[in-house]
Design a protein around this motif. Structure first.
Motif, mmCIF file in Angstrom:
data_model
loop_
_atom_site.group_PDB
_atom_site.id
_atom_site.type_symbol
_atom_site.label_atom_id
_atom_site.label_comp_id
_atom_site.label_asym_id
_atom_site.label_seq_id
_atom_site.Cartn_x
_atom_site.Cartn_y
_atom_site.Cartn_z
ATOM 1 N N GLY A 116 -12.658 2.720 -0.206
ATOM 2 C CA GLY A 116 -11.358 2.478 -0.818
ATOM 3 C C GLY A 116 -10.348 3.554 -0.473
ATOM 4 O O GLY A 116 -10.674 4.565 0.165
ATOM 5 N N PRO A 165 -13.711 -5.945 -0.025
ATOM 6 C CA PRO A 165 -12.767 -6.036 -1.151
ATOM 7 C C PRO A 165 -11.873 -4.808 -1.314
ATOM 8 O O PRO A 165 -10.750 -4.910 -1.784
ATOM 9 N N THR A 166 -12.367 -3.629 -0.919
ATOM 10 C CA THR A 166 -11.549 -2.417 -1.084
ATOM 11 C C THR A 166 -10.320 -2.449 -0.170
ATOM 12 O O THR A 166 -9.331 -1.785 -0.434
ATOM 13 N N ASN A 172 -8.490 -6.685 -1.384
ATOM 14 C CA ASN A 172 -8.194 -7.090 -2.758
ATOM 15 C C ASN A 172 -6.914 -6.394 -3.211
ATOM 16 O O ASN A 172 -6.929 -5.288 -3.723
ATOM 17 N N ASN A 213 -4.978 -6.786 -5.589
ATOM 18 C CA ASN A 213 -4.707 -6.621 -7.016
ATOM 19 C C ASN A 213 -5.542 -5.519 -7.665
ATOM 20 O O ASN A 213 -5.346 -5.235 -8.849
ATOM 21 N N ASN A 214 -6.469 -4.927 -6.899
ATOM 22 C CA ASN A 214 -7.288 -3.905 -7.554
ATOM 23 C C ASN A 214 -6.503 -2.600 -7.703
ATOM 24 O O ASN A 214 -5.575 -2.325 -6.934
ATOM 25 N N ASP A 245 -7.123 0.426 -7.000
ATOM 26 C CA ASP A 245 -7.174 1.321 -5.851
ATOM 27 C C ASP A 245 -6.120 0.945 -4.818
ATOM 28 O O ASP A 245 -5.424 1.803 -4.285
ATOM 29 N N TYR A 246 -5.992 -0.362 -4.547
ATOM 30 C CA TYR A 246 -4.999 -0.809 -3.569
ATOM 31 C C TYR A 246 -3.591 -0.606 -4.123
ATOM 32 O O TYR A 246 -2.669 -0.252 -3.379
ATOM 33 N N GLN A 247 -3.425 -0.824 -5.413
ATOM 34 C CA GLN A 247 -2.117 -0.624 -6.030
ATOM 35 C C GLN A 247 -1.689 0.841 -5.960
ATOM 36 O O GLN A 247 -0.499 1.147 -5.881
ATOM 37 N N ALA A 303 -11.269 -12.149 -4.569
ATOM 38 C CA ALA A 303 -11.300 -10.968 -5.437
ATOM 39 C C ALA A 303 -12.025 -11.228 -6.754
ATOM 40 O O ALA A 303 -12.246 -10.303 -7.533
ATOM 41 N N LYS A 336 -14.886 -11.656 -9.459
ATOM 42 C CA LYS A 336 -16.206 -11.045 -9.567
ATOM 43 C C LYS A 336 -17.234 -12.060 -9.088
ATOM 44 O O LYS A 336 -17.111 -13.257 -9.349
#
Length: 218
Positions: free
Chosen positions: A38, A112-113, A116, A118-119, A121-123, A175, A177
Motif C-alpha cells: 500500500g 486491492p492496495t 481500491n 475507496n480505501n 490508504d489510497y485516499q 473492493a 470484502k
C-alpha cells in the motif's frame, strides 16, 4: 556513475544520463511495494535503500513522494492499456469488451492496495495531490474509455457519461470484502452480462438498423 551489482543499483555522483535509469528503477520498486503493502507503508527510506541511493539523492530526482507515485500510476495505467488492447485484438465488439472487463476486474481483486480507490490508504495518496492532478487522473480514465469505444467500434444506447459511471461502479465490486455477501466474481459477471446489451447496441441490431435505413424504412 551507476554500477550494477546483481539487483543492486549504486549511485555515486550520477550524471544527467544516469537519471532515467535511476527513476525507472525507483518506479519499478515503488510499484511492487505499492501492490504488496500500500501507499502508506511504501516509504522513501525503503525505496532508496532498495535502489542504493540516499534520501538526498531521491529529492534531487523527485520533489515529493506523490510525484513518484503519480509516475508509477501512469506507468501501471499504460501497462493496463497495453494488455487491454492485446486482449481485444482477436475479440472485437461487445464480447471483446466483456473479456477485457473481466480481466480488469481480476486485476483489481488481486491488487486491492493499488486499485481500491475507496480505501483509506489510497485516499491518503489522493490527499497529497493537487486539485489539478486529481482532475487529470479522472480525465485520463475517461479518455481511455473513449479510446476503447472507438477501438471496438461500439455504439451507445445511453449517454457515454452514464455508461462510464456504470462500468466504474461495477469495477468497485472488486473492493468488496471477499464473498461477504456472495461470491463477488459471480456478482460482477451477472451485473456485467445484464448491463452490456442495455448499454451497447449489438452488431446484429446495428446491421438491421443500417439495412432498414438503406431500404428507406424508418
Amino acid at each position: 556513475m551507476i554500477k550494477n551489482r546483481g539487483t543492486d543499483l549504486i549511485a555515486k555522483n550520477f550524471t544527467e544520463e544516469d537519471i532515467p535509469l535511476l527513476k525507472q528503477k525507483l518506479r519499478e520498486i515503488c510499484a511492487q511495494s505499492w501492490k504488496a503493502k500500500g501507499y502508506k507503508l511504501t516509504n522513501i527510506a525503503t525505496l532508496t535503500k532498495e535502489v542504493g541511493i540516499s534520501t538526498e539523492t531521491f529529492f534531487r530526482l523527485y520533489k515529493s513522494k506523490e510525484e513518484l507515485f503519480l509516475e508509477v500510476l501512469s506507468m501501471i495505467q499504460n501497462q493496463l492499456k497495453k494488455q487491454w488492447y492485446s486482449m481485444v485484438q482477436s475479440n472485437s465488439g461487445i464480447e471483446g469488451f466483456k473479456k477485457a472487463m473481466n480481466w480488469l476486474f481480476e486485476e483489481y481483486v488481486k491488487h486491492p492496495t493499488l486499485y481500491n480507490f475507496n480505501n483509506p490508504d489510497y485516499q491518503l495518496f489522493i490527499k497529497g495531490l493537487s486539485k489539478g492532478e486529481i482532475e487529470d487522473l479522472i480525465e485520463n480514465d475517461k479518455h481511455f474509455f473513449d479510446e476503447v469505444l472507438e477501438h471496438l467500434n461500439l455504439k451507445m444506447r445511453i449517454p457515454k457519461e452514464k455508461a462510464y459511471g456504470i462500468f466504474s461502479t461495477l469495477l468497485y465490486t472488486a473492493a468488496m470484502k471477499k464473498d461477504s455477501i456472495y461470491n463477488k466474481c459471480e456478482i460482477f459477471n451477472f451485473l456485467l452480462e445484464n448491463s452490456l446489451y442495455q448499454i451497447f447496441a449489438s452488431s446484429s441490431s446495428l446491421a438491421s438498423k443500417n439495412a432498414m435505413k438503406n431500404h428507406g424504412i424508418n
